[in-house]
Design a protein around this motif. Sequence first.
Motif, short mmCIF file in Angstrom:
data_model
loop_
_atom_site.label_atom_id
_atom_site.label_comp_id
_atom_site.label_asym_id
_atom_site.label_seq_id
_atom_site.Cartn_x
_atom_site.Cartn_y
_atom_site.Cartn_z
N UNK A 170 11.67 28.09 -90.10
CA UNK A 170 11.80 29.14 -89.10
C UNK A 170 10.79 28.84 -88.01
N UNK A 171 11.26 28.83 -86.77
CA UNK A 171 10.39 28.53 -85.64
C UNK A 171 10.31 29.74 -84.71
N UNK A 172 9.10 30.02 -84.25
CA UNK A 172 8.88 31.01 -83.21
C UNK A 172 8.49 30.20 -81.97
N UNK A 173 9.39 30.20 -80.98
CA UNK A 173 9.19 29.38 -79.79
C UNK A 173 9.01 30.27 -78.57
N UNK A 174 8.35 29.71 -77.57
CA UNK A 174 8.16 30.39 -76.28
C UNK A 174 8.90 29.61 -75.21
N UNK A 175 9.63 30.33 -74.36
CA UNK A 175 10.31 29.72 -73.22
C UNK A 175 9.27 29.50 -72.13
N UNK A 176 9.09 28.26 -71.78
CA UNK A 176 8.10 27.89 -70.77
C UNK A 176 8.76 27.89 -69.40
N UNK A 177 8.11 28.52 -68.45
CA UNK A 177 8.58 28.50 -67.07
C UNK A 177 7.96 27.29 -66.40
N UNK A 178 8.69 26.18 -66.40
CA UNK A 178 8.13 24.92 -65.89
C UNK A 178 7.74 24.98 -64.42
N UNK A 179 8.38 25.86 -63.64
CA UNK A 179 8.02 25.96 -62.23
C UNK A 179 6.59 26.43 -62.06
N UNK A 180 6.11 27.27 -63.00
CA UNK A 180 4.75 27.78 -62.89
C UNK A 180 3.72 26.90 -63.58
N UNK A 181 4.17 25.91 -64.36
CA UNK A 181 3.21 25.06 -65.08
C UNK A 181 2.99 23.73 -64.38
N UNK A 182 3.74 23.42 -63.34
CA UNK A 182 3.59 22.14 -62.65
C UNK A 182 2.51 22.20 -61.60
#
Length: 182
Positions: A170-182
């Motif tokens: 079972x995985x708990x994942x987070x959706x990363x907003x790549x526009x804000x991490x670049x």
Amino acid sequence: MDISAPAVAKLQAHGANAMQGLVSALPFEDGIFGLVCAFDIIEHVDDDDGALSELSRVAAPGATLLLSVPLHPSQWTAFDDFVGHCRRYEPESLVAKLAKFDFEIEQSAIYGMQPKSSRLLDLGMWFLTHRRKRALWWYNNVFMPMGVRFQKKLDLVTGMIDTKGVDEVLLVCRKINKRNTA
């Protein structure tokens, strides 16, 4: 949402806002959900990239994805064939695949109730194949309630667990907003 009409009908009968559909074509707007759950789904579809793309599309930036998947192709069993699995995942390639669709694993845990005994699994498969009605009665009325009662509690850990000998995760994942991490 479920592909099974009987499952959707049962959910609706209990008050759920459920609809029939495919994970590869979700009828929702982009970025609408803060929580997306996909238990025992992506291993059943031919196009797992398409399914993950759709899950990513409907997940809002920062959303949580709860995902369960079977691991280790080398541990393929008759059960995988019987339930319609298309694949099991190598842990490293699963992490890379999730990253490709903007998901980062935050926590994980051992998941599922498949018996360790291959003989017990083979016996259960035989009954499901040859005595389906009786097998389902025993499963629903005896084995599943016992399994749920005695199942170990989820032990979520940060990141990916050590997957050696683990059948399903079972995985708990987070959706990363790549526009804000670049």
